[in-house]
Design an enzyme around this catalytic site. Sequence first.
Site, mmCIF file in Angstrom:
data_model
loop_
_atom_site.group_PDB
_atom_site.id
_atom_site.type_symbol
_atom_site.label_atom_id
_atom_site.label_comp_id
_atom_site.label_asym_id
_atom_site.label_seq_id
_atom_site.Cartn_x
_atom_site.Cartn_y
_atom_site.Cartn_z
ATOM 1 N N SER A 115 0.835 -1.195 0.000
ATOM 2 C CA SER A 115 0.000 0.000 0.000
ATOM 3 C C SER A 115 0.881 1.261 0.000
ATOM 4 O O SER A 115 1.713 1.416 -0.889
ATOM 5 C CB SER A 115 -0.963 -0.040 1.200
ATOM 6 O OG SER A 115 -2.005 0.878 1.041
ATOM 7 N N ASP B 72 -9.971 -5.295 -4.177
ATOM 8 C CA ASP B 72 -9.404 -4.286 -3.277
ATOM 9 C C ASP B 72 -10.405 -3.150 -3.080
ATOM 10 O O ASP B 72 -10.840 -2.525 -4.045
ATOM 11 C CB ASP B 72 -8.091 -3.755 -3.877
ATOM 12 C CG ASP B 72 -7.270 -2.951 -2.899
ATOM 13 O OD1 ASP B 72 -7.849 -2.346 -1.983
ATOM 14 O OD2 ASP B 72 -6.035 -2.928 -3.058
ATOM 15 N N HIS C 189 -7.714 -5.774 -0.230
ATOM 16 C CA HIS C 189 -6.515 -4.957 -0.046
ATOM 17 C C HIS C 189 -5.412 -5.694 0.709
ATOM 18 O O HIS C 189 -4.237 -5.573 0.375
ATOM 19 C CB HIS C 189 -6.897 -3.678 0.700
ATOM 20 C CG HIS C 189 -5.829 -2.636 0.723
ATOM 21 N ND1 HIS C 189 -5.352 -2.029 -0.427
ATOM 22 C CD2 HIS C 189 -5.137 -2.078 1.764
ATOM 23 C CE1 HIS C 189 -4.430 -1.141 -0.097
ATOM 24 N NE2 HIS C 189 -4.269 -1.162 1.216
#
Length: 225
Positions: free
Chosen positions: A78, A167, A197
């Site tokens: 991320s 996600d 995610h």
Amino acid sequence: MESCLFIHGFTGGEYEISPLAQFLERHDYHARTFTLKGHGGSRNDLLQSDRHDWRQSAEDQLQDLLLGGEGVHLIGFSTGALIASYLSVQYQDRIKSLTLLSTPVFPLNLLEIARTLGSPVMVRNYLSKFGTTPAKATKEFLRLVRESFNIYPQIKIPTLIVQGRRDHLVRAKSAAYLQRTIPSGSKRVLMVERSGHMLCHGEHSGQMMNEVLQFMRTSGRAGLN
């Protein structure tokens, strides 16, 4: 033993990538995880840090690993993927490979957010995030997202782009953008169809981790000039 540096996400922690770190440790890699500056503590700790602090804390860890004299594999999750991208350019000659997990090129997939909010657990997670994340920190995150658009065209080392199709925080087109924009001659995209995610914790995380391992084994050496 080859080393890997793991970089977690915004408002997250080492738990986000610990399953993959432990997996690689079992396959004879030295995996280092750490907590970005301002994270893992109070709301005020996050308020007192900015994107430059986050990048610097990761760079300090990388420099320490590089003292061993060998290159390092970078793995970012991320927001950590944005930081890993930056470091891969700054230390290009010393990085063996770059793995980008759930990179927020285009953050906030509203359709998937609507779907996942049907889960009471997700509702609690979102309320917790919104209640504890300072607006200043969110602005720093968005600045990091924007600045990264200048970084992607400079990435020339072997790169693996991993994206979950479900996600809820990153639009799936982020992976396609990275594939088009990163000029590395050795790159590939892995779309994890049923993952959200948190790639390292999903139902199909085992398959994903094996793909990362194979990528590092076959492409790592090509990352050193």
